[in-house]
Write an enzyme that holds these catalytic residues in place. Structure first.
Site, mmCIF file in Angstrom:
data_model
loop_
_atom_site.group_PDB
_atom_site.id
_atom_site.type_symbol
_atom_site.label_atom_id
_atom_site.label_comp_id
_atom_site.label_asym_id
_atom_site.label_seq_id
_atom_site.Cartn_x
_atom_site.Cartn_y
_atom_site.Cartn_z
ATOM 1 N N ASP A 29 0.905 -1.292 0.032
ATOM 2 C CA ASP A 29 0.223 0.064 0.068
ATOM 3 C C ASP A 29 1.099 1.438 -0.057
ATOM 4 O O ASP A 29 1.720 1.387 0.741
ATOM 5 C CB ASP A 29 -1.062 -0.050 1.226
ATOM 6 C CG ASP A 29 -2.016 1.196 1.094
ATOM 7 O OD1 ASP A 29 -1.546 2.140 0.830
ATOM 8 O OD2 ASP A 29 -3.228 0.683 1.259
ATOM 9 N N ILE A 30 0.585 2.217 -0.997
ATOM 10 C CA ILE A 30 1.521 3.573 -1.099
ATOM 11 C C ILE A 30 1.198 4.254 0.225
ATOM 12 O O ILE A 30 2.266 5.092 0.552
ATOM 13 C CB ILE A 30 1.096 3.978 -2.269
ATOM 14 C CG1 ILE A 30 2.128 5.033 -2.762
ATOM 15 C CG2 ILE A 30 -0.337 5.113 -2.009
ATOM 16 C CD1 ILE A 30 1.847 5.393 -4.209
ATOM 17 N N ASN A 85 -13.007 -2.977 2.644
ATOM 18 C CA ASN A 85 -13.951 -1.848 2.654
ATOM 19 C C ASN A 85 -14.892 -1.980 1.484
ATOM 20 O O ASN A 85 -14.485 -2.348 0.367
ATOM 21 C CB ASN A 85 -13.386 -0.395 2.705
ATOM 22 C CG ASN A 85 -12.501 -0.283 4.066
ATOM 23 O OD1 ASN A 85 -12.963 -0.355 5.044
ATOM 24 N ND2 ASN A 85 -11.295 0.309 3.565
ATOM 25 N N GLN A 90 -14.550 2.806 1.163
ATOM 26 C CA GLN A 90 -13.832 2.329 0.034
ATOM 27 C C GLN A 90 -13.436 3.331 -0.888
ATOM 28 O O GLN A 90 -14.264 3.970 -1.636
ATOM 29 C CB GLN A 90 -14.791 1.382 -0.513
ATOM 30 C CG GLN A 90 -14.068 0.473 -1.693
ATOM 31 C CD GLN A 90 -14.721 -0.379 -2.351
ATOM 32 O OE1 GLN A 90 -15.921 -0.523 -2.085
ATOM 33 N NE2 GLN A 90 -14.238 -1.246 -3.425
ATOM 34 N N GLU A 91 -12.099 3.683 -0.937
ATOM 35 C CA GLU A 91 -11.643 4.656 -1.633
ATOM 36 C C GLU A 91 -11.514 4.327 -3.094
ATOM 37 O O GLU A 91 -11.938 5.033 -4.085
ATOM 38 C CB GLU A 91 -10.216 5.272 -1.281
ATOM 39 C CG GLU A 91 -9.585 6.392 -2.181
ATOM 40 C CD GLU A 91 -8.124 6.333 -1.863
ATOM 41 O OE1 GLU A 91 -7.482 7.026 -2.640
ATOM 42 O OE2 GLU A 91 -7.640 5.934 -0.910
ATOM 43 N N HIS A 96 -10.707 -5.244 -2.997
ATOM 44 C CA HIS A 96 -9.218 -5.496 -2.466
ATOM 45 C C HIS A 96 -9.187 -5.803 -0.979
ATOM 46 O O HIS A 96 -10.226 -5.240 -0.360
ATOM 47 C CB HIS A 96 -8.263 -4.386 -2.571
ATOM 48 C CG HIS A 96 -8.765 -2.864 -2.199
ATOM 49 N ND1 HIS A 96 -9.602 -2.269 -2.990
ATOM 50 C CD2 HIS A 96 -8.547 -2.243 -1.137
ATOM 51 C CE1 HIS A 96 -9.997 -0.986 -2.272
ATOM 52 N NE2 HIS A 96 -9.021 -1.249 -1.267
ATOM 53 N N HIS A 98 -7.000 -5.543 2.474
ATOM 54 C CA HIS A 98 -5.811 -4.869 3.025
ATOM 55 C C HIS A 98 -5.443 -6.110 4.222
ATOM 56 O O HIS A 98 -6.063 -6.718 4.893
ATOM 57 C CB HIS A 98 -6.588 -3.750 3.964
ATOM 58 C CG HIS A 98 -6.890 -2.689 3.097
ATOM 59 N ND1 HIS A 98 -6.009 -1.392 3.109
ATOM 60 C CD2 HIS A 98 -8.104 -2.396 2.727
ATOM 61 C CE1 HIS A 98 -6.953 -0.453 2.194
ATOM 62 N NE2 HIS A 98 -8.293 -1.071 2.135
HETATM 63 P P1 5GP Z 1 -9.778 1.686 0.379
HETATM 64 O O1 5GP Z 1 -10.165 2.897 1.018
HETATM 65 O O2 5GP Z 1 -10.290 1.764 -1.057
HETATM 66 O O3 5GP Z 1 -10.281 0.575 1.128
HETATM 67 O O4 5GP Z 1 -8.345 1.362 0.142
HETATM 68 C C1 5GP Z 1 -7.464 1.975 -0.914
HETATM 69 C C2 5GP Z 1 -6.080 1.730 -0.426
HETATM 70 O O5 5GP Z 1 -5.205 1.995 -1.769
HETATM 71 C C3 5GP Z 1 -5.565 2.998 0.492
HETATM 72 O O6 5GP Z 1 -4.894 2.316 1.531
HETATM 73 C C4 5GP Z 1 -4.438 3.570 -0.548
HETATM 74 O O7 5GP Z 1 -3.380 4.045 0.361
HETATM 75 C C5 5GP Z 1 -4.110 2.655 -1.410
HETATM 76 N N1 5GP Z 1 -3.816 3.331 -2.567
HETATM 77 C C6 5GP Z 1 -4.368 4.478 -3.527
HETATM 78 N N2 5GP Z 1 -3.764 4.586 -4.560
HETATM 79 C C7 5GP Z 1 -2.626 3.674 -4.773
HETATM 80 C C8 5GP Z 1 -1.689 3.598 -5.506
HETATM 81 O O8 5GP Z 1 -1.533 4.196 -6.542
HETATM 82 N N3 5GP Z 1 -0.782 2.380 -5.348
HETATM 83 C C9 5GP Z 1 -0.712 1.619 -4.038
HETATM 84 N N4 5GP Z 1 0.176 0.815 -4.018
HETATM 85 N N5 5GP Z 1 -1.663 1.769 -3.311
HETATM 86 C C10 5GP Z 1 -2.504 2.734 -3.386
#
Ligand code: 5GP
Ligand code: ZN
Length: 130
Positions: A29-30, A85, A90-91, A96, A98
């Site tokens: 995760d970035i 999420n 969920q961004e 996915h 985590h």
């Molecule tokens: P969500 O909020 O959708 O459950 O989590 C999305 C995750 O993706 C976040 O933890 C965010 O840091 C990670 N993320 C977003 N953009 C990128 C990217 O370009 N590369 C990587 N490796 N992780 C990303």
């Protein structure tokens, strides 16, 4: 194609990939919460847990077991929390999982609004009534 994770799967955006097979890619995760924070992402685009099929979900869990062993062996993690999420929270709208390593002194705290809680019996009633 706008999806960031599809772009990572296709290699259009670089990632620190630690595991890959025909079905998934797992990369760092970035924006990690702890060291070794990984995302397991299916290569096919599914939005959420409703859309994804059970065979792929089962495969993702198999990979999670494998990666837990890797994280224990290589980073000596003390625990592992799995988060996935859907909807709010969920961004990225590409399914996915985590994998968040836990360390004794990481001080991770889950904060929430206790004022929103109603009686547990009322919640049960809502969930089980026709
Ligand atoms: P969500 O909020 O959708 O459950 O989590 C999305 C995750 O993706 C976040 O933890 C965010 O840091 C990670 N993320 C977003 N953009 C990128 C990217 O370009 N590369 C990587 N490796 N992780 C990303
Ligand atoms: Zn996608």
């Amino acid at each position: 194609m706008e999806c960031i994770f599809c772009k990572i799967i296709n290699g259009d955006i670089p990632s620190y990939t630690v595991y890959e097979d025909d079905v998934v890619k797992a990369f760092l995760d970035i924006n990690p919460t702890t060291n070794g924070n990984l995302l397991i992402v299916p290569k096919k685009h599914y939005e959420n847990i409703i859309d994804i099929d059970l065979t792929t979900l089962n495969h993702i869990n198999k990979v999670a077991k494998k990666l837990y062993s890797l994280l224990k062996e290589k980073l000596h993690i003390d625990g592992l929390t799995l988060i996935q999420n859907n909807g709010l929270g969920q961004e990225i709208k590409h399914y996915h999982l985590h994998l968040t390593p836990r360390y004794v002194d990481d001080n991770i705290k889950h904060s929430f609004n206790k004022d929103l809680l109603i009686d547990i019996k009322d919640v049960y009633q809502k969930l089980t009534s026709e």
